[in-house]
Design a protein around this motif. Structure first.
Motif, PDB file in Angstrom:
ATOM      1  N   GLY A 420       0.985  -0.991   0.082  1.00 15.89           N
ATOM      2  CA  GLY A 420       0.458   0.463  -0.030  1.00 15.89           C
ATOM      3  C   GLY A 420       0.663   1.452   0.218  1.00 15.89           C
ATOM      4  O   GLY A 420       2.051   1.441  -0.126  1.00 15.89           O
ATOM      5  N   GLY A 421       0.245   2.248   0.182  1.00 18.04           N
ATOM      6  CA  GLY A 421       1.215   3.752   0.079  1.00 18.04           C
ATOM      7  C   GLY A 421      -0.085   4.633   0.594  1.00 18.04           C
ATOM      8  O   GLY A 421      -1.007   4.665   0.660  1.00 18.04           O
ATOM      9  N   GLY A 440       2.119  -6.101   4.971  1.00 20.61           N
ATOM     10  CA  GLY A 440       3.229  -6.923   4.310  1.00 20.61           C
ATOM     11  C   GLY A 440       4.692  -5.225   4.324  1.00 20.61           C
ATOM     12  O   GLY A 440       6.030  -5.649   4.450  1.00 20.61           O
ATOM     13  N   SER A 441       4.374  -4.691   3.292  1.00 21.47           N
ATOM     14  CA  SER A 441       4.775  -3.358   2.974  1.00 21.47           C
ATOM     15  C   SER A 441       4.057  -2.416   2.788  1.00 21.47           C
ATOM     16  O   SER A 441       2.680  -2.239   2.705  1.00 21.47           O
ATOM     17  CB  SER A 441       5.355  -3.698   1.232  1.00 21.47           C
ATOM     18  N   ILE A 442       4.441  -1.468   2.637  1.00 23.46           N
ATOM     19  CA  ILE A 442       3.466   0.048   3.015  1.00 23.46           C
ATOM     20  C   ILE A 442       5.119   1.069   2.214  1.00 23.46           C
ATOM     21  O   ILE A 442       6.245   1.596   2.532  1.00 23.46           O
ATOM     22  CB  ILE A 442       2.454   0.600   3.828  1.00 23.46           C
ATOM     23  N   ASP A 453      17.472  -7.348  -0.852  1.00 22.45           N
ATOM     24  CA  ASP A 453      17.720  -6.816   0.562  1.00 22.45           C
ATOM     25  C   ASP A 453      16.526  -7.041   1.536  1.00 22.45           C
ATOM     26  O   ASP A 453      16.688  -6.217   3.599  1.00 22.45           O
ATOM     27  CB  ASP A 453      19.165  -6.358   1.695  1.00 22.45           C
ATOM     28  N   SER A 454      15.733  -6.719   1.538  1.00 26.24           N
ATOM     29  CA  SER A 454      14.092  -6.353   1.978  1.00 26.24           C
ATOM     30  C   SER A 454      13.022  -6.567   1.685  1.00 26.24           C
ATOM     31  O   SER A 454      12.260  -7.951   0.361  1.00 26.24           O
ATOM     32  CB  SER A 454      13.324  -5.499   1.246  1.00 26.24           C
ATOM     33  N   PRO A 455      12.542  -7.926   2.817  1.00 25.65           N
ATOM     34  CA  PRO A 455      11.983  -8.422   3.124  1.00 25.65           C
ATOM     35  C   PRO A 455      10.299  -8.247   2.110  1.00 25.65           C
ATOM     36  O   PRO A 455       9.628  -7.562   2.663  1.00 25.65           O
ATOM     37  CB  PRO A 455      11.539  -8.865   4.623  1.00 25.65           C
ATOM     38  N   TYR A 456       9.469  -8.781   2.027  1.00 22.85           N
ATOM     39  CA  TYR A 456       8.733  -8.689   1.087  1.00 22.85           C
ATOM     40  C   TYR A 456       7.869 -10.334   1.021  1.00 22.85           C
ATOM     41  O   TYR A 456       7.710 -11.359   0.111  1.00 22.85           O
ATOM     42  CB  TYR A 456       8.608  -8.736  -0.997  1.00 22.85           C
TER      43      TYR A 456
END
Ligand code: NAD
Length: 487
Positions: A420-421, A440-442, A453-456
């Motif tokens: 999302g944003g 899980g991400s925003i 390196d970024s968990p997604y």
């Protein structure tokens, strides 16, 4: 473009299907046949699984970290040397706009997907000591060891096939597992190319990495059913993810599932509308075939009309068409089946009372190819099918909200929880909202979290586990507690 690799990789050999069968790889922009690829049966899949099992049990792959690091670096170099051929192949078989191959379809993942896990092989704490213990009167020196899970079935989709595949198999291999890669039937050549490069340009031992292509999804299911496979790493639809869990339960499969999304773009009332709102048209990138696309735009009622005008204008200017054209942001969807599915959702949206203001069908200029017009629905109620289900097409739903509380409620009123944003001229206010969105991400004001390196991954029906990052790396490891008796 030359014909891609027809052969699969099984037990270190580049092979056709045992039956000799092949199926066609189709260009979704022209509906023309690009060429053939091996069409595996369950027999071929079982042979690949047995090879991966043997390679795990009988070679030193799982223990030899320096070999693994060298092999990942060799694979990186080998792909890099064929980067331009791979670019043309992705444009042809995926319908990926050329523009995106310079970003997330190819160049971005190639930059770090193999090299970051290769570095992790050196930096990761494979063994860690615990304080000495005295449980039950035994003085013990204690440690924790991290060890590979074993044989991993790597099942990937067709939307960003190289990106998903390379990030997946790099971590699977870096952690010492062996694998069978099962690409989607719609996009097989980038996977068979990888197989050829592994066989010809790396020291990866026979059986460690196998590629099996098939027109039949159920050949992939052999991976879930086989007692020789320890884990499934899957990216694709939520429906198939649930089936994998269900079928894998009999052998207690470890699962990593990266599934669908219905992410919200929350535009707060103090956002700079003329710069922020038009960026919602990014939903059309790669014809909306991305799981993290922000497909629901939440606009405050107080500035709703202004927002609708801006997004209508932006969506009407999306450059789409022939994916090989460098100016195009959106090509076709992948297949006739997906084309029908997307158009079906658009019909459903109209039936349920959403207002269609733009697009809605096949563009007149493209009678061939699986093209869908950039499509905009406004006055959408969040309970409608088009706001709840993943469309995977170039379709944006605009939903009005009353205040910040209402925006958070609507953003979270979804079975999915992927991404999302939030946009505001007050960063602290946007950050506070971002903390309350269950995904899980925003991104905050357009920030991008992407990288090896970024968990997604997702909350709720968007999945279990994470691709990439140390979280992703550890997912492919078992944990062993060890103790030595000390006098
Ligand atoms: P899918 O999930 O069925 O296919 C993805 C992969 O899983 C393919 O390799 C496929 O062959 C394999 N597969 C299918 N059934 C299987 C089974 N029973 N066991 C093991 N492997 C199996 O996706 P689809 O049908 O091609 O697309 C349908 C919808 O899925 C899309 O419209 C979209 O909403 C969603 N999707 C999501 C993603 C994502 O990245 N989250 C990617 C592709 C599609």
């Amino acid at each position: 473009m030359s014909v891609g690799e027809v052969r699969m990789l099984i037990d270190g050999e580049l092979v056709e299907a045992e039956s000799g069968k092949r199926f066609d790889n189709i260009n979704p922009a022209t509906e023309e046949v690009l060429g053939p690829v091996a069409d595996a049966s369950a027999t071929d899949m079982k042979r690949a699984i047995a090879a991966a099992r043997r390679a795990f049990d009988e070679t030193d792959w799982s223990a030899n970290r320096s070999l693994r690091k060298r092999c990942l670096e060799q694979l990186h170099e080998a792909i890099d040397a064929e980067r331009e051929e791979l670019r043309e192949e992705l444009i042809a078989e995926v319908g990926a706009p050329r523009m995106l191959t310079y970003g997330p379809q190819l160049d971005m993942p190639l930059a770090d997907a193999l090299l970051w896990p290769a570095k992790m092989i050196e930096e990761f704490a494979w063994d860690r000591d615990l304080p000495n213990g005295a449980a039950m009167g035994f003085n013990s020196q204690r440690s924790v060891w991290k060890e590979p899970v074993g044989v991993v079935g790597s099942i990937v989709p067709w939307n960003y096939p190289f990106e998903v595949t390379i990030n997946k198999i790099a971590q699977v291999l870096a952690t010492g597992n062996t694998t069978v890669l099962k690409p989607a039937p719609d996009t097989p050549w980038n996977a068979t190319r990888l197989g050829r490069l592994v066989a010809e340009k790396t020291d990866i031992p026979a059986g460690v990495f196998n590629v099996v292509t098939s027109s039949d999804h159920l050949v992939g299911e052999e991976l879930t059913l086989s007692p020789l496979v320890d884990m499934i790493s899957f990216t694709g639809s939520t429906v198939t993810g649930k089936r994998i869990m269900e079928k894998g339960a009999a052998t207690l499969k470890r699962v990593f599932l990266e599934l669908g999304g219905k992410s919200a773009m929350v535009v707060l009332d103090d956002a700079d509308f003329p710069t922020v709102v038009p960026s919602g048209s990014m939903v059309c990138m790669h014809a909306g075939q991305g799981c993290a696309m922000q497909t629901r735009m939440l606009l405050p009622r107080s500035r709703y009309d202004e927002g609708v005008e801006l997004i209508t204008q932006a969506m009407s200017m999306v450059p789409y068409g022939d994916p090989s054209d460098p100016n195009v942001m959106m090509g076709p969807v992948i297949s006739a089946k997906q084309h029908g599915r997307v158009l079906g959702y658009i019909e459903k949206g109209q039936e349920e009372g959403a207002k269609l203001v733009l697009g809605g069908g096949r563009p007149a200029a493209f009678p061939k190819g699986y093209f869908v017009e950039p499509t905009l629905f406004v006055d959408v109620d969040n309970s409608m099918t088009i706001a709840q289900e993943e469309i995977f097409g170039p379709v944006l739903c605009v939903i009005p909200y009353e205040d910040d509380e209402d925006a958070v409620r609507i953003a979270n009123d979804s079975g999915y929880g992927l991404s999302g944003g939030v946009f505001s001229s007050d960063e602290a206010r946007a950050t506070a909202i971002a903390r309350r969105v269950r995904t899980g991400s925003i991104g905050i004001n357009g920030g991008m979290w992407y990288g090896a390196d970024s968990p997604y991954g997702g909350y709720k029906s968007s999945g279990i586990g994470r691709q990439n990052g140390t979280e992703g790396f550890e997912q492919y490891l078992e944990t062993k507690a060890v103790a030595w008796l000390r006098p």
